[in-house]
Write an enzyme that holds these catalytic residues in place. Structure first.
Site, PDB file in Angstrom:
ATOM      1  N   ARG A   1     -13.636   2.654 -18.993  1.00 33.14           N
ATOM      2  CA  ARG A   1     -13.228   4.022 -18.616  1.00 33.14           C
ATOM      3  C   ARG A   1     -13.498   4.979 -19.767  1.00 33.14           C
ATOM      4  O   ARG A   1     -13.924   6.108 -19.577  1.00 33.14           O
ATOM      5  CB  ARG A   1     -11.752   4.074 -18.180  1.00 33.14           C
TER       6      ARG A   1
ATOM      7  N   TYR B   1     -19.549  27.723  -3.403  1.00 34.80           N
ATOM      8  CA  TYR B   1     -19.444  26.465  -2.667  1.00 34.80           C
ATOM      9  C   TYR B   1     -18.020  26.285  -2.107  1.00 34.80           C
ATOM     10  O   TYR B   1     -17.033  26.442  -2.837  1.00 34.80           O
ATOM     11  CB  TYR B   1     -19.797  25.309  -3.624  1.00 34.80           C
TER      12      TYR B   1
ATOM     13  N   ASP C   1     -21.777  27.058 -12.583  1.00 36.99           N
ATOM     14  CA  ASP C   1     -22.198  25.967 -11.712  1.00 36.99           C
ATOM     15  C   ASP C   1     -23.706  26.135 -11.502  1.00 36.99           C
ATOM     16  O   ASP C   1     -24.150  27.065 -10.821  1.00 36.99           O
ATOM     17  CB  ASP C   1     -21.422  26.022 -10.383  1.00 36.99           C
TER      18      ASP C   1
ATOM     19  N   LYS D   1     -27.148  16.417  -6.310  1.00 36.65           N
ATOM     20  CA  LYS D   1     -28.180  17.290  -5.742  1.00 36.65           C
ATOM     21  C   LYS D   1     -29.511  17.109  -6.491  1.00 36.65           C
ATOM     22  O   LYS D   1     -30.035  16.022  -6.523  1.00 36.65           O
ATOM     23  CB  LYS D   1     -27.670  18.727  -5.768  1.00 36.65           C
TER      24      LYS D   1
END
Ligand SMILES: *Cc1c(COP(=O)(O)O)cnc(C)c1O
Length: 376
Positions: A46, A98, A170, A195
């Site tokens: 982690r 978004y 973004d 994306k």
């Protein structure tokens, strides 16, 4: 090094154990330690994983930052960024972004005492007017999803830095090939790696890139403490996708321009939203801060009621959420990516029922245009 060289090599030296040219998928949860407090920088997956470290360095290089921090999705990355703040803090956000970001901010983070002002950041003076004593972050998305509205990253960063306010962008729609927010003065670049970065529609992930090591340390702490890490296999997929980012983006750009020109000149289409068209209200800003216009296009058919029929008739263009893959995807923002926004607000912003969004892929452009032509 140039962008394509970095895309292929940054963060990826040959594997020290075997010389493997590709960074292995370190599919392990833990790392054996030689003695108490004696390890090779890896203790528990982690906190650190070599495949993830390679991806984080690679994207940091492409965004011209010093550190990358990878998360299990774009939303997890944005959630981690917002975890920097506390009750009473105020955040200014581009409106019409978004839908998932809207949902996270308004429906979830609002409960923890953060407050949000949704404004049209395409006018920098609006940002200046919205700044409050408690403002800690201006969250931009440029171009916005789905209406392709731009915000001036450089000007807004100057305004915010005079007041010690952070600026995040973004950058999912552009990828670092077409826009590098840190170079323009922003503090944090954000990607849904789902994306264009991964580009092959087979992984969900997110990343933050910063250029300040104090900010990086805070975000690594959040990554480790909250634990929304990107798994090693997904890191490997994104690393592999990024190797061809430059060549893919050149094809996306070429096809995007041709599809936008086709739609713009077709009488069955009333409105096209694409910053590469000279009639786009922010075409000049796009030329100034972007290195191209990308392949995201929205449009409205001349006959407003035809949208559902067009979406039904397309064959090559797949009706699906998401974007940025090699395949052309077509979607209906009002019921898909932006369903989380209340209807009235959607309509006010211009995300109408007849708005169709296309993520132009890298198939032969004649085939994409022929498919849209028959569907129209
Ligand atoms: C898809 C997307 C996100 C969210 O990313 P996920 O990987 O789906 O969580 C955030 N911002 C933009 C602009 C997006 O297109």
């Amino acid at each position: 090094m140039g962008f394509s060289t970095d895309a292929i090599h940054a963060g990826q030296s040959p594997d020290p154990a075997t010389g493997a040219i590709v960074v292995p998928i370190y599919q392990t949860s833990t790392f054996v330690q030689e003695g108490l407090g004696k390890h090779r920088g890896y203790e528990y997956a982690r906190s650190h994983n070599p495949t993830r470290s390679a991806l984080e360095s690679n994207i940091a290089a492409l965004e011209l930052g010093s550190h990358g921090i990878a998360f299990s999705s774009g939303m997890a990355a944005i959630n981690a960024l917002l975890s920097l703040f506390e009750q009473g803090d105020h955040i200014i956000v581009s409106n019409a972004i978004y839908g998932g970001t809207y949902r996270l901010f308004e429906k979830l983070l609002g409960q923890f005492g953060l407050s949000f002002s949704w404004i049209n950041t395409s006018r920098p003076s609006n940002v200046e007017e919205a700044l409050q004593e408690e403002t800690k972050l201006v969250f931009l998305e440029t171009p916005t999803n789905p209406l392709m509205t731009l915000s001036d990253i450089e000007l807004i960063s100057q305004i915010c830095h005079r007041r010690d306010v952070l600026v995040s962008v973004d950058n999912t729609f552009m990828s670092p090939y077409l826009q590098r927010p840190l170079e323009l003065g922003a503090d944090i670049a954000i990607h849904s790696t789902t994306k264009f970065l991964n580009g092959h529609s087979d992984s969900v992930g997110g990343v933050l890139v910063v250029k300040d090591s104090v900010l990086a340390d805070k975000l690594y702490f959040i990554q480790k403490a909250a634990g929304a890490i990107l798994g090693p296999f997904d890191c490997w997929l994104v690393l592999r996708g990024i190797k061809t980012l430059a060549v893919r983006m050149r094809e996306h750009e070429k096809n995007g321009k041709q599809v936008a020109t086709f739609l713009f000149s077709d009488p069955r289409v009333s409105q096209v939203y694409y910053p590469g068209l000279e009639n786009h209200p922010q075409h000049q800003l796009a030329k100034k801060q972007q290195h191209g216009f990308g392949s995201m296009i929205s449009f409205q058919p001349e006959n407003r009621d035809n949208a559902p029929e067009i979406l039904k008739k397309v064959c090559l263009c797949s009706l699906a959420e998401s974007l940025g893959g090699v395949e052309t995807l077509i979607s209906h923002p009002a019921t898909m990516s932006h369903a989380a926004l209340p209807r009235q607000q959607r309509e006010r912003l211009g995300i109408t029922e007849d708005l169709i969004r296309i993520s132009v892929g890298i198939e032969d452009v004649e085939d994409i245009i022929a498919d849209l032509d028959q569907a129209l």
